[in-house]
Design a protein around this motif. Structure first.
Motif, PDB file in Angstrom:
ATOM      1  N   THR A   1       0.872  -0.967  -0.291  1.00  0.00           N
ATOM      2  CA  THR A   1       0.590  -0.222  -0.320  1.00  0.00           C
ATOM      3  C   THR A   1       0.613   1.246  -0.324  1.00  0.00           C
ATOM      4  O   THR A   1       1.731   1.340   1.173  1.00  0.00           O
ATOM      5  CB  THR A   1      -0.821  -0.343   1.060  1.00  0.00           C
ATOM      6  N   VAL A   2       0.360   2.237  -0.421  1.00  0.00           N
ATOM      7  CA  VAL A   2       1.133   3.721  -1.613  1.00  0.00           C
ATOM      8  C   VAL A   2       1.084   4.622  -0.304  1.00  0.00           C
ATOM      9  O   VAL A   2      -0.463   4.733  -0.717  1.00  0.00           O
ATOM     10  CB  VAL A   2       1.285   3.727  -2.702  1.00  0.00           C
ATOM     11  N   THR A   3       1.287   5.780   0.501  1.00  0.00           N
ATOM     12  CA  THR A   3       1.138   6.796   0.934  1.00  0.00           C
ATOM     13  C   THR A   3       2.068   7.811   0.085  1.00  0.00           C
ATOM     14  O   THR A   3       2.789   7.259   0.194  1.00  0.00           O
ATOM     15  CB  THR A   3       1.058   6.794   2.534  1.00  0.00           C
ATOM     16  N   VAL A   4       1.725   9.385  -0.468  1.00  0.00           N
ATOM     17  CA  VAL A   4       2.204   9.702  -0.957  1.00  0.00           C
ATOM     18  C   VAL A   4       2.938  11.170  -0.622  1.00  0.00           C
ATOM     19  O   VAL A   4       0.981  11.283  -0.004  1.00  0.00           O
ATOM     20  CB  VAL A   4       2.014   9.727  -2.420  1.00  0.00           C
ATOM     21  N   ILE A   5       3.113  11.574   0.066  1.00  0.00           N
ATOM     22  CA  ILE A   5       2.994  13.295   0.829  1.00  0.00           C
ATOM     23  C   ILE A   5       3.451  13.998  -0.309  1.00  0.00           C
ATOM     24  O   ILE A   5       4.696  13.681  -0.927  1.00  0.00           O
ATOM     25  CB  ILE A   5       4.345  13.428   1.965  1.00  0.00           C
ATOM     26  N   VAL A   6       2.395  14.980  -0.636  1.00  0.00           N
ATOM     27  CA  VAL A   6       2.720  15.992  -1.685  1.00  0.00           C
ATOM     28  C   VAL A   6       3.168  17.757  -1.211  1.00  0.00           C
ATOM     29  O   VAL A   6       3.079  17.764  -0.023  1.00  0.00           O
ATOM     30  CB  VAL A   6       1.368  16.481  -2.321  1.00  0.00           C
ATOM     31  N   LEU A   7       4.462  17.593  -1.574  1.00  0.00           N
ATOM     32  CA  LEU A   7       4.956  18.689  -1.087  1.00  0.00           C
ATOM     33  C   LEU A   7       5.188  20.049  -1.482  1.00  0.00           C
ATOM     34  O   LEU A   7       6.150  19.791  -2.944  1.00  0.00           O
ATOM     35  CB  LEU A   7       6.413  18.650  -0.489  1.00  0.00           C
ATOM     36  N   ASN A   8       5.417  20.877  -1.521  1.00  0.00           N
ATOM     37  CA  ASN A   8       5.265  22.120  -2.267  1.00  0.00           C
ATOM     38  C   ASN A   8       6.555  22.600  -2.557  1.00  0.00           C
ATOM     39  O   ASN A   8       7.165  23.463  -1.220  1.00  0.00           O
ATOM     40  CB  ASN A   8       4.207  23.385  -1.885  1.00  0.00           C
ATOM     41  N   ASP A   9       8.078  22.411  -2.923  1.00  0.00           N
ATOM     42  CA  ASP A   9       8.858  22.673  -3.059  1.00  0.00           C
ATOM     43  C   ASP A   9       9.322  24.223  -3.474  1.00  0.00           C
ATOM     44  O   ASP A   9       7.941  24.630  -4.008  1.00  0.00           O
ATOM     45  CB  ASP A   9       9.927  21.322  -3.173  1.00  0.00           C
ATOM     46  N   TRP A  10      10.540  25.066  -3.515  1.00  0.00           N
ATOM     47  CA  TRP A  10      10.513  26.212  -4.378  1.00  0.00           C
ATOM     48  C   TRP A  10      11.033  26.116  -5.479  1.00  0.00           C
ATOM     49  O   TRP A  10      11.382  25.337  -6.089  1.00  0.00           O
ATOM     50  CB  TRP A  10      11.643  26.672  -3.342  1.00  0.00           C
ATOM     51  N   GLN A  11      10.123  26.664  -6.467  1.00  0.00           N
ATOM     52  CA  GLN A  11      10.378  26.264  -7.584  1.00  0.00           C
ATOM     53  C   GLN A  11      10.158  28.114  -8.583  1.00  0.00           C
ATOM     54  O   GLN A  11       9.217  28.289  -8.106  1.00  0.00           O
ATOM     55  CB  GLN A  11       9.608  25.443  -8.948  1.00  0.00           C
ATOM     56  N   THR A  12      11.271  28.274  -9.537  1.00  0.00           N
ATOM     57  CA  THR A  12      11.360  29.160  -9.764  1.00  0.00           C
ATOM     58  C   THR A  12      10.092  29.463 -11.562  1.00  0.00           C
ATOM     59  O   THR A  12       9.415  30.383 -12.219  1.00  0.00           O
ATOM     60  CB  THR A  12      13.090  29.825 -10.479  1.00  0.00           C
ATOM     61  N   SER A  13      10.141  27.986 -11.646  1.00  0.00           N
ATOM     62  CA  SER A  13       9.722  28.260 -12.969  1.00  0.00           C
ATOM     63  C   SER A  13       7.930  27.918 -12.915  1.00  0.00           C
ATOM     64  O   SER A  13       7.707  28.680 -14.006  1.00  0.00           O
ATOM     65  CB  SER A  13       9.889  26.868 -13.818  1.00  0.00           C
ATOM     66  N   ARG A  14       7.743  27.857 -11.442  1.00  0.00           N
ATOM     67  CA  ARG A  14       6.124  28.317 -11.366  1.00  0.00           C
ATOM     68  C   ARG A  14       6.025  28.475 -10.262  1.00  0.00           C
ATOM     69  O   ARG A  14       5.427  28.284  -9.101  1.00  0.00           O
ATOM     70  CB  ARG A  14       5.730  26.829 -11.466  1.00  0.00           C
ATOM     71  N   PRO A  15       6.059  30.314 -10.168  1.00  0.00           N
ATOM     72  CA  PRO A  15       6.385  31.391  -8.960  1.00  0.00           C
ATOM     73  C   PRO A  15       4.282  31.098  -8.675  1.00  0.00           C
ATOM     74  O   PRO A  15       4.233  31.296  -7.158  1.00  0.00           O
ATOM     75  CB  PRO A  15       6.132  32.523  -9.286  1.00  0.00           C
ATOM     76  N   ASP A  16       3.310  30.853  -9.222  1.00  0.00           N
ATOM     77  CA  ASP A  16       2.180  30.762  -8.972  1.00  0.00           C
ATOM     78  C   ASP A  16       1.977  30.158  -7.701  1.00  0.00           C
ATOM     79  O   ASP A  16       0.889  29.841  -7.771  1.00  0.00           O
ATOM     80  CB  ASP A  16       1.227  30.941 -10.361  1.00  0.00           C
ATOM     81  N   LEU A  17       2.477  28.249  -7.560  1.00  0.00           N
ATOM     82  CA  LEU A  17       2.370  28.357  -6.906  1.00  0.00           C
ATOM     83  C   LEU A  17       2.601  28.351  -5.485  1.00  0.00           C
ATOM     84  O   LEU A  17       2.267  27.913  -4.970  1.00  0.00           O
ATOM     85  CB  LEU A  17       2.916  26.369  -7.030  1.00  0.00           C
ATOM     86  N   LEU A  18       3.203  29.138  -5.264  1.00  0.00           N
ATOM     87  CA  LEU A  18       4.238  29.997  -4.193  1.00  0.00           C
ATOM     88  C   LEU A  18       3.578  30.976  -3.430  1.00  0.00           C
ATOM     89  O   LEU A  18       2.694  31.805  -3.945  1.00  0.00           O
ATOM     90  CB  LEU A  18       6.111  30.106  -4.630  1.00  0.00           C
ATOM     91  N   PRO A  19       3.513  30.993  -1.857  1.00  0.00           N
ATOM     92  CA  PRO A  19       2.638  31.830  -1.592  1.00  0.00           C
ATOM     93  C   PRO A  19       3.720  33.062  -0.699  1.00  0.00           C
ATOM     94  O   PRO A  19       2.968  34.145  -0.921  1.00  0.00           O
ATOM     95  CB  PRO A  19       2.066  31.145  -0.526  1.00  0.00           C
ATOM     96  N   VAL A  20       4.649  32.934  -1.281  1.00  0.00           N
ATOM     97  CA  VAL A  20       5.645  34.416  -0.842  1.00  0.00           C
ATOM     98  C   VAL A  20       6.544  34.198  -2.076  1.00  0.00           C
ATOM     99  O   VAL A  20       6.257  33.380  -3.344  1.00  0.00           O
ATOM    100  CB  VAL A  20       6.699  33.899   0.093  1.00  0.00           C
ATOM    101  N   GLN A  21       7.762  36.025  -2.196  1.00  0.00           N
ATOM    102  CA  GLN A  21       7.896  35.569  -3.178  1.00  0.00           C
ATOM    103  C   GLN A  21       9.818  35.480  -2.897  1.00  0.00           C
ATOM    104  O   GLN A  21      10.685  35.162  -4.208  1.00  0.00           O
ATOM    105  CB  GLN A  21       7.960  37.188  -4.387  1.00  0.00           C
TER     106      GLN A  21
END
Length: 369
Positions: A86-106
């Motif tokens: 059985t698989v559990t995946v943890i979704v993490l929002n890491d810093w990416q300059t290519s998709r700044p719209d996903l990030l809550p800070v600049q």
């Protein structure tokens, strides 16, 4: 091992042809709560050898923008599926300059971030990321954890400084986007909210909240969903594998820490009528991360035998609680990055060169005794 499948289409009459859907809802019911964190396909045979029924894995969202990385991860998940794990995946929002719209800070200031729900563009980007992930892995992932240790909003789920009500509202909005996207693709999948072991700390050490203060707020915002709890039941401090004598882990409802020493504090709380699901069930609970080191300065340095003993006791404590659905060790193999940060974070069942520690055999047989 079993897969729960959605209803199959049946042909009615001789002349009526009904197409069978290409996909049915999926959940792999694990044979036991025994699990471990791994991070590569080469570790899958070792996970199977030690006898885990469950595996948890980190997925930085930046990977989703590279098809080669997605194919590699899909191969990893498929290997686990083929092994009946059985698989559990943890979704993490890491810093990416290519998709700044996903990030809550600049500006990068933390390890991981909350998903951006501050703007219309951020909501759209979060929804697209969630939909893509949910569709790609819908038949391979049973459990999803959205973020990491959200009550530590300074390091692991950074969205900017704000009061606890605003913070919970932002997380709930992001969680709901992921929850809806996942459930749209797989109605049987379970979606979890992650906490560290801080239960009652108010706001301390910067931007950190107690889970006891966050739970009722998030429950009020997400009560209509089937959210679950992903708890990190580490000993305190991390450098000592013994959890039974932790100073700040107390037998009282307002204890500072909830670990395996006093786990019933959390489950007693979740038994309350207002915290249950709409149909009256206590919500799903997994212990998604806990590590017991084999190198402790308080125990004289290397302590493989003590690590093995503590893992065994911790597992049996978790198994005795009727609400625990997973016990995930951090980790199968010692992490070079963790050891570089602190040489006493030797949580693995194997060393970095894949030499098995005494805890390997203990964990392999922990559910056979």
């Amino acid at each position: 091992m079993k897969k729960q499948l959605g209803a199959l289409c049946l042909a009615i009459g001789l002349s009526l042809s009904v197409a069978v859907p290409a996909y049915a809802d999926f959940y792999r019911e694990p044979a036991s709560i025994k699990g471990v964190l791994i991070d590569s396909e080469e570790m899958v045979p070792y996970a199977a050898e030690v006898g885990v029924s469950q595996v948890i894995s980190n997925f930085p969202i930046s990977w989703s923008f590279y098809e080669g990385q997605m194919r590699a991860y899909e191969s990893f998940l498929t290997a686990l599926d083929n092994a009946g794990i059985t698989v559990t995946v943890i979704v993490l929002n890491d810093w990416q300059t290519s998709r700044p719209d996903l990030l809550p800070v600049q500006t990068p200031v933390a390890n991981y971030y909350g998903f951006n729900v501050k703007t219309e563009q951020g909501v759209k980007a979060t929804r697209e990321a969630a939909s893509n992930m949910a569709e790609r892995f819908k038949g391979l992932v049973s459990n999803w954890v959205i973020g990491n240790e959200i009550n530590d909003g300074q390091v692991w789920n950074y969205v900017g400084q704000m009061d606890i009500d605003s913070y919970c509202a932002e997380y709930a909005a992001a969680y709901r986007i992921w929850y809806d996207a996942i459930k749209e693709q797989n109605g049987l999948a379970r979606v979890y909210i992650p906490y560290d072991f801080r239960w009652n700390c108010g706001q301390i050490e910067g931007f950190k909240f107690g889970a006891m203060d966050m739970l009722p707020r998030l429950n009020a915002l997400l009560k209509d969903t089937d959210y679950g709890i992903a708890w990190h039941a580490y000993p305190d401090p991390f450098e000592d594998p013994v959890f039974t004598d932790d100073v700040y882990t107390l037998e009282k409802p307002d204890t500072y820490i909830v670990s395996l020493k006093n786990l019933h504090i959390l489950t007693d709380y979740m038994e309350q009528a207002d915290m249950r699901t709409a149909d009256g069930r206590v919500r799903h609970l997994i212990l998604s991360e806990q590590g017991f080191t084999s190198m402790s300065p308080t125990r004289g340095g290397e302590c493989q035998e003590l690590q093995a003993q503590c893992i065994t006791e911790a597992y049996r404590t978790a198994a005795a609680n009727p609400y625990v659905e997973a016990f995930m060790l951090n980790r199968l193999v010692d992490s070079p990055a963790l050891l570089q940060a602190n040489p006493n974070y030797a949580f693995g069942l194997m060393t970095t060169n894949y030499t098995k520690k005494l805890s390997w055999e203990a964990y392999k047989n922990v559910d056979k005794q």
